[in-house]
Design a protein around this motif. Structure first.
Motif, short mmCIF file in Angstrom:
data_model
loop_
_atom_site.label_atom_id
_atom_site.label_comp_id
_atom_site.label_asym_id
_atom_site.label_seq_id
_atom_site.Cartn_x
_atom_site.Cartn_y
_atom_site.Cartn_z
N UNK A 1 0.83 -1.21 0.00
CA UNK A 1 0.00 0.00 0.00
C UNK A 1 0.87 1.26 0.00
N UNK A 2 1.89 1.28 0.86
CA UNK A 2 2.80 2.44 0.92
C UNK A 2 3.52 2.63 -0.42
N UNK A 3 3.93 1.52 -1.03
CA UNK A 3 4.60 1.59 -2.33
C UNK A 3 3.65 2.14 -3.40
N UNK A 4 2.40 1.74 -3.33
CA UNK A 4 1.40 2.22 -4.29
C UNK A 4 1.22 3.73 -4.18
N UNK A 5 1.15 4.23 -2.95
CA UNK A 5 1.01 5.67 -2.73
C UNK A 5 2.24 6.40 -3.26
N UNK A 6 3.42 5.92 -2.90
CA UNK A 6 4.67 6.57 -3.33
C UNK A 6 4.82 6.53 -4.85
N UNK A 7 4.52 5.40 -5.45
CA UNK A 7 4.68 5.26 -6.90
C UNK A 7 3.75 6.18 -7.69
N UNK A 8 2.61 6.52 -7.13
CA UNK A 8 1.72 7.46 -7.81
C UNK A 8 2.44 8.78 -8.07
N UNK B 1 4.38 10.31 -11.68
CA UNK B 1 3.89 11.61 -12.17
C UNK B 1 5.01 12.63 -12.29
N UNK B 2 6.24 12.21 -12.07
CA UNK B 2 7.38 13.12 -12.19
C UNK B 2 7.80 13.75 -10.89
N UNK B 3 7.28 13.29 -9.77
CA UNK B 3 7.65 13.83 -8.47
C UNK B 3 8.68 12.97 -7.76
N UNK B 4 8.84 13.21 -6.49
CA UNK B 4 9.78 12.45 -5.67
C UNK B 4 9.23 12.34 -4.25
N UNK B 5 9.57 11.26 -3.59
CA UNK B 5 9.18 11.06 -2.20
C UNK B 5 10.37 11.42 -1.33
N UNK C 1 6.15 12.89 2.80
CA UNK C 1 6.46 14.22 2.29
C UNK C 1 6.91 14.02 0.85
N UNK C 2 6.21 14.65 -0.08
CA UNK C 2 6.48 14.46 -1.50
C UNK C 2 6.65 15.79 -2.21
N UNK C 3 7.42 15.76 -3.28
CA UNK C 3 7.51 16.88 -4.22
C UNK C 3 6.77 16.39 -5.45
N UNK C 4 5.77 17.14 -5.87
CA UNK C 4 4.91 16.62 -6.93
C UNK C 4 4.31 17.73 -7.76
N UNK C 5 4.04 17.43 -9.04
CA UNK C 5 3.29 18.39 -9.84
C UNK C 5 1.85 18.47 -9.31
N UNK C 6 1.23 19.63 -9.36
CA UNK C 6 -0.13 19.78 -8.84
C UNK C 6 -1.14 18.82 -9.47
N UNK C 7 -0.96 18.46 -10.73
CA UNK C 7 -1.91 17.57 -11.39
C UNK C 7 -1.95 16.20 -10.70
N UNK C 8 -0.80 15.70 -10.25
CA UNK C 8 -0.75 14.40 -9.56
C UNK C 8 -1.50 14.47 -8.24
#
Length: 159
Positions: free
Chosen positions: A33-40, A44-48, A79-86
Motif C-alpha cells: 500500500x505504501x509503495x502504491x502511494x509513493x509510486x503514484x 507523475x514526475x515527483x519524488x518522495x 512528504x512528497x515533491x509533486x506536480x499539482x496535477x498528480x
C-alpha cells in the motif's frame, strides 16, 4: 529490467500526504500500500522525500468503508515533491484501494533559499541583498551581486 527516472523540477510544490489504511491489513499489504502511494507521485514526475508509518491505532470513530466497519487504522505520512496535477488525481486513485480509509494532501509552505553555491556565505550576503531577494531569480541575484563590490575571496565559485 531497464528503469527510467524523471528528474523532478526544484520549483514543484512540497506536499504532506496523510493516508489511513485499514487496521485489518497484514504487514505485506501495508508495504504494498505504501509503495502504491509513493509510486503514484514518482510516476507523475515527483519524488518522495520521506515516509513515516505510524502504529496501528484505534480510530476516533468507526469508519465504514468498502463494506467493513473499521475501528483501527495505520497512518502513513509522506512528504512528497509533486506536480499539482498528480495531487488532484491522488484522491480518486487511492480511494479505489480497499485498504484506504482516508486520504488527505496538505500543501507545505515554501521557503525560498539562496542558490546552493551561496548558502555558505548567506550571513555575509544578507547585508548586501535587497529585502525582496526571495522573489528574485538566480540570474537576478547574480546580476545584483555583480553591481556590488564584494571581495572575490568571499564569493563561491559558480563553475
Amino acid at each position: 529490467e531497464e528503469r527510467s527516472f524523471t528528474l523532478f523540477r526544484r520549483d514543484m510544490p512540497v506536499y504532506e500526504v496523510l493516508t489511513i489504511a485499514a487496521g485489518r491489513a497484514t504487514a505485506a499489504q501495508l508495504r504494498s500500500y505504501a509503495a502504491k502511494v509513493a509510486n503514484h507521485f514518482i510516476r507523475s514526475g515527483g519524488a518522495v522525500m520521506s515516509v513515516d508509518c505510524m502504529s496501528n491505532d484505534q480510530l476516533a470513530y468507526p469508519v465504514r468503508k468498502h463494506g467493513y466497519k473499521n475501528l483501527e487504522g495505520t497512518k502513513f505520512v509522506m512528504k512528497v515533491i509533486s506536480p499539482p496535477q498528480a495531487v488532484k488525481e491522488f484522491p480518486s486513485y487511492i480511494n479505489k484501494d480497499e485498504l484506504t480509509l482516508r486520504a488527505m494532501v496538505f500543501k507545505q509552505p515554501t521557503e525560498r533559499r539562496l542558490p546552493r553555491s551561496f548558502r555558505i556565505f548567506e550571513k555575509d550576503l544578507m547585508t548586501v541583498l535587497p529585502p525582496d531577494y526571495v522573489n528574485m531569480s538566480t540570474q537576478q541575484l547574480l546580476d545584483h551581486l555583480g553591481e556590488i563590490e564584494i571581495p572575490k575571496k568571499n564569493l563561491p565559485s559558480l563553475v
